[in-house]
Design an enzyme around this catalytic site. Structure first.
Site, mmCIF file in Angstrom:
data_model
loop_
_atom_site.group_PDB
_atom_site.id
_atom_site.type_symbol
_atom_site.label_atom_id
_atom_site.label_comp_id
_atom_site.label_asym_id
_atom_site.label_seq_id
_atom_site.Cartn_x
_atom_site.Cartn_y
_atom_site.Cartn_z
ATOM 1 N N GLY A 259 0.738 -1.269 0.026
ATOM 2 C CA GLY A 259 -0.279 0.196 -0.047
ATOM 3 C C GLY A 259 0.550 1.194 0.044
ATOM 4 N N CYS A 375 2.304 0.658 13.286
ATOM 5 C CA CYS A 375 0.711 0.891 13.537
ATOM 6 C C CYS A 375 0.468 0.378 15.157
ATOM 7 C CB CYS A 375 -0.175 -0.251 12.572
ATOM 8 S SG CYS A 375 0.762 -1.910 12.195
#
Length: 429
Positions: A259, A375
């Site tokens: 991504g 994250c």
């Protein structure tokens, strides 16, 4: 036409594989969904995600409803009862249908002799629901997090831990990234409107759009042609700090599923991008994403701790290190993380991150930029990690993200409806 399968038993077996065998739901669920009709795919996903999101509540209830736990070969029945309880608590499925389908699941898992037990436990819950839920809501289990993680969040965020926990227990919104090489965000939003869907632009991240209602990707205008990509808003924030430029040599380390690799190329189409990941299987998704978006990058399998093995002495203008982490910032999106992670994983991950940072820093050009991202919401992987790196690395300087005492920018889960994410921008002097 696909064979009719018992979705409750499939969900129970999937959850059991996550909790008992440590497997990721991201790996387990897609093959199962291929076995059911399109209309059943969403329900199967809802049952798996929902049970994992509320696992501690369902476990607590079963312990109150049963004299002794199911063990050994009967353990799957424990998870089947969880699926039944979840339906009664959180779905609009009529209770009689939820009970009937769950009880029938005993046949699918080859435990027909336990149909009466399953039925009895679920009916007992219906009778005692109000009393049981009152007791549950007075216990620590109501936070729906394992105790080790709850303690870490309480220590790191004494004022905010409850809002973090609450955000982790919500269903996530669907965020998209508009490919600026095809459309401006406004023009793509107009196409979305024409398709009968509504989206909202993010205030800070220029390519980010939140869908009012999540939708299948094939329904999104131009998805197959690379006009748009599914990516959380917080993950898109990496490009704000990396600021890639055309003509530069850029490394995306720990790149799968790609991504951020493709986002770099959307922002700087003429950059020379190298995407590296240790997991060869996951690299196939990097290739898939590049192909769908019509982009080119050099893709390599390699360990971030040993960069000379895959890039020799090469140096880069910019490096994006999306470090392996506990993923405690994306629990709402991947509720299995709560039950896959252990407290002992955190120091091990922090050590791995430290080794990768030290190994890759010499491959950044003088004056170059490294963006460290995770994250995670845990300081050991984030601010404390960068603080220690700055103390031992004389030519590293923090830029734009925090202070030397509190380095980095921490997004918490749910803030501006994004995931939990950490960034630190470092410049080589």
């Amino acid at each position: 036409m696909k064979k009719q399968r018992n979705l409750r038993s499939m969900a129970a077996q999937a959850v059991e594989q996550v909790v008992e065998q440590g497997q990721s739901l991201s790996n387990i669920l897609p093959p199962l969904q291929q076995k059911v009709s399109d209309k059943d795919k969403a329900l199967l996903q809802e049952l798996c995600f929902g049970v994992l999101r509320t696992l501690s509540q369902l476990d607590w209830l079963i312990n109150k409803l049963m004299a002794r736990p199911m063990t050994g070969k009967q353990r799957t029945v424990h998870y089947l009862i969880m699926v039944g309880l979840y339906q009664l608590l959180y779905t609009r499925i009529p209770p009689h249908a939820a009970l009937a389908e769950t009880v029938e699941g005993a046949i699918a898992i080859k435990r027909p002799q336990l149909k009466g037990l399953i039925n009895g436990v679920l009916r007992q819950f219906q009778r005692q629901q109000e009393e049981l839920l009152a007791k549950f809501n007075a216990s620590d289990a109501r936070y729906l997090h394992p105790s080790w993680l709850l303690k870490r969040l309480q220590k790191a965020y004494p004022e905010q831990w409850q809002s973090i926990v609450e955000a982790n227990n919500q269903r996530p919104p669907m965020w998209l990234r508009v490919n600026r090489t095809h459309h401006s965000r406004d023009s793509w939003l107009a196409l979305l409107d024409e398709a009968g869907m509504k989206g909202f632009p993010h205030a800070d991240y220029p390519d980010a759009v939140r869908l009012e209602t999540p939708a299948p990707v094939h329904a999104l205008p131009g998805f197959e042609d690379g006009w748009v990509t599914v990516q959380d808003a917080s993950a898109q924030g990496c490009m704000t700090w990396l600021a890639p430029q055309n003509g530069e040599h850029i490394l995306d380390l720990c790149a799968a599923p790609g991504g951020k690799t493709t986002h770099i190329l959307e922002v700087a189409p003429e950059a020379q991008v190298v995407a590296v990941d240790i997991d060869e299987q996951r690299l196939s998704r990097v290739y898939d994403n590049l192909k769908r978006l019509g982009m080119k990058a050099t893709v390599k399998q390699g360990d971030g701790r040993y960069p000379s093995q895959w890039c020799g002495e090469q140096q880069f203008d910019r490096i994006l290190l999306d470090a392996p982490c506990s993923a405690t910032g994306v629990i709402r999106r991947h509720p299995d993380i709560k039950w896959l992670r252990r407290d002992r994983d955190i120091p091990e991950l922090a050590q791995l991150q430290s080794e990768i940072l030290d190994a890759i820093w010499p491959h950044l050009k003088s004056g170059g930029t490294l963006v460290y991202a995770t994250c995670s919401v845990l300081p050991e992987e984030n601010s404390l990690q960068i603080k220690a790196f700055l103390q031992r690395t004389a030519d590293a300087e923090l830029c734009e993200t925090g202070t030397p005492e509190q380095p980095g920018k921490q997004n918490l889960p749910g803030a501006e409806e994004g995931d939990g994410f950490f960034y630190a921008k470092l410049i080589k002097k």
